[in-house]
Design a protein around this motif. Structure first.
Motif, short mmCIF file in Angstrom:
data_model
loop_
_atom_site.label_atom_id
_atom_site.label_comp_id
_atom_site.label_asym_id
_atom_site.label_seq_id
_atom_site.Cartn_x
_atom_site.Cartn_y
_atom_site.Cartn_z
N MET A 61 0.82 -1.22 0.00
CA MET A 61 0.00 0.00 0.00
C MET A 61 0.85 1.26 0.00
O MET A 61 0.41 2.31 -0.46
N HIS A 62 2.07 1.18 0.51
CA HIS A 62 2.91 2.36 0.60
C HIS A 62 3.99 2.41 -0.47
O HIS A 62 4.94 3.18 -0.35
N LEU A 63 3.84 1.61 -1.51
CA LEU A 63 4.73 1.75 -2.66
C LEU A 63 4.31 3.00 -3.44
O LEU A 63 3.14 3.38 -3.44
N PRO A 64 5.24 3.63 -4.13
CA PRO A 64 4.89 4.88 -4.81
C PRO A 64 4.02 4.65 -6.05
O PRO A 64 4.19 3.67 -6.78
N CYS A 65 3.09 5.53 -6.25
CA CYS A 65 2.27 5.60 -7.46
C CYS A 65 2.36 7.02 -7.98
O CYS A 65 2.07 7.96 -7.26
N TYR A 103 -3.30 8.88 -2.69
CA TYR A 103 -2.17 8.42 -3.52
C TYR A 103 -1.68 9.55 -4.43
O TYR A 103 -0.49 9.71 -4.64
N GLN A 104 -2.62 10.32 -4.96
CA GLN A 104 -2.24 11.42 -5.85
C GLN A 104 -1.48 12.50 -5.07
O GLN A 104 -0.47 13.02 -5.54
N LEU A 105 -1.93 12.78 -3.86
CA LEU A 105 -1.25 13.77 -3.02
C LEU A 105 0.14 13.30 -2.63
O LEU A 105 1.11 14.06 -2.68
N GLU A 106 0.25 12.02 -2.25
CA GLU A 106 1.57 11.48 -1.90
C GLU A 106 2.50 11.51 -3.10
O GLU A 106 3.69 11.80 -2.96
N ALA A 107 1.98 11.21 -4.27
CA ALA A 107 2.82 11.24 -5.47
C ALA A 107 3.33 12.65 -5.73
O ALA A 107 4.50 12.84 -6.10
N PHE A 108 2.49 13.63 -5.51
CA PHE A 108 2.93 15.00 -5.72
C PHE A 108 4.01 15.40 -4.73
O PHE A 108 5.08 15.86 -5.10
N PHE A 109 3.73 15.19 -3.44
CA PHE A 109 4.67 15.64 -2.43
C PHE A 109 5.98 14.87 -2.47
O PHE A 109 7.05 15.46 -2.49
N PHE A 110 5.90 13.55 -2.49
CA PHE A 110 7.13 12.78 -2.46
C PHE A 110 7.87 12.85 -3.78
O PHE A 110 9.10 12.81 -3.81
N TYR A 114 11.58 14.27 -3.91
CA TYR A 114 12.65 13.46 -4.50
C TYR A 114 13.38 14.27 -5.57
O TYR A 114 14.62 14.24 -5.64
N GLU A 115 12.65 14.97 -6.40
CA GLU A 115 13.28 15.75 -7.46
C GLU A 115 14.16 16.85 -6.87
O GLU A 115 15.26 17.10 -7.36
N ARG A 116 13.68 17.50 -5.83
CA ARG A 116 14.50 18.55 -5.21
C ARG A 116 15.78 17.98 -4.62
O ARG A 116 16.85 18.56 -4.77
N LEU A 117 15.67 16.83 -3.94
CA LEU A 117 16.87 16.22 -3.38
C LEU A 117 17.84 15.80 -4.47
O LEU A 117 19.05 15.99 -4.36
N LYS A 118 17.32 15.22 -5.54
CA LYS A 118 18.17 14.77 -6.64
C LYS A 118 18.87 15.97 -7.28
O LYS A 118 20.07 15.92 -7.56
N ARG A 119 18.16 17.05 -7.50
CA ARG A 119 18.77 18.23 -8.09
C ARG A 119 19.83 18.83 -7.17
O ARG A 119 20.87 19.29 -7.62
#
Length: 135
Positions: A61-65, A103-110, A114-119
Motif C-alpha cells: 500500500m505504501h509503494l509509490p504511485c 495516492y495522488q497527493l503522496e505522489a505530488f509531495f514525495f 525526490y526531485e528537489r533532493l536529486k537536483r
C-alpha cells in the motif's frame, strides 16, 4: 435573590413541559401505522462509508504511485498493480476516491521532494564562506 430562584424554577418547569410534549409527540409518531398499502417501502440507508479495506499488505500500500502525472489515463497499464487497482476503483464510492486522492497527493509531495533532493545532489553548487566571519 428570591426572584432569581423563582425564575429558575419557572424555567425548569417550562423545560420539563417542553420535554414532556416532545416525548408524547414521538410516541404518537412511533405508534402510527400506514392505513393503506400503496407499495411504498422505506429503504433504510446506512451512513456513508469512508474507510476502505485495502486488499494489500502494508508495504504494498505504501509503494509509490505517480498518479499526479499528466496523461496518466493512457499510461496506467504500466503502473504497478496496486496503482491500477486504485485507478480502476476510484469512483466506486467515497472511500475509494479518498484513497485515490491520497495516492495522488503522496505522489505530488514525495515526487517533488525526490526531485528537489536529486537536483541538490547532482547539480553543482559551491559554498561561499567569505562573509561568514570564519578565519
Amino acid at each position: 435573590m428570591k426572584s432569581n430562584s423563582s425564575d429558575q424554577q419557572q424555567n425548569a418547569t417550562t423545560v420539563d413541559t417542553a420535554v414532556a410534549m416532545l416525548t408524547t409527540q414521538t410516541k404518537s409518531l412511533e405508534k402510527s401505522q400506514p392505513t393503506s398499502s400503496n407499495g411504498l417501502t422505506h429503504i433504510l440507508r446506512k451512513k456513508r462509508e469512508t474507510e476502505v479495506v485495502m486488499p494489500f499488505d502494508f508495504n504494498t500500500m505504501h509503494l509509490p504511485c505517480d498518479l499526479d502525472q499528466q496523461g496518466r489515463g493512457s499510461i496506467i497499464e504500466s503502473f504497478p498493480n496496486h496503482c491500477v487497482w486504485v485507478w480502476n476503483n476510484r469512483y466506486a464510492h467515497e472511500g475509494f476516491y479518498r484513497v485515490y486522492k491520497t495516492y495522488q497527493l503522496e505522489a505530488f509531495f514525495f515526487g517533488q521532494y525526490y526531485e528537489r533532493l536529486k537536483r541538490f545532489e547532482i547539480d553543482p553548487h559551491t559554498w561561499d564562506y567569505t562573509n561568514a566571519g570564519i578565519n
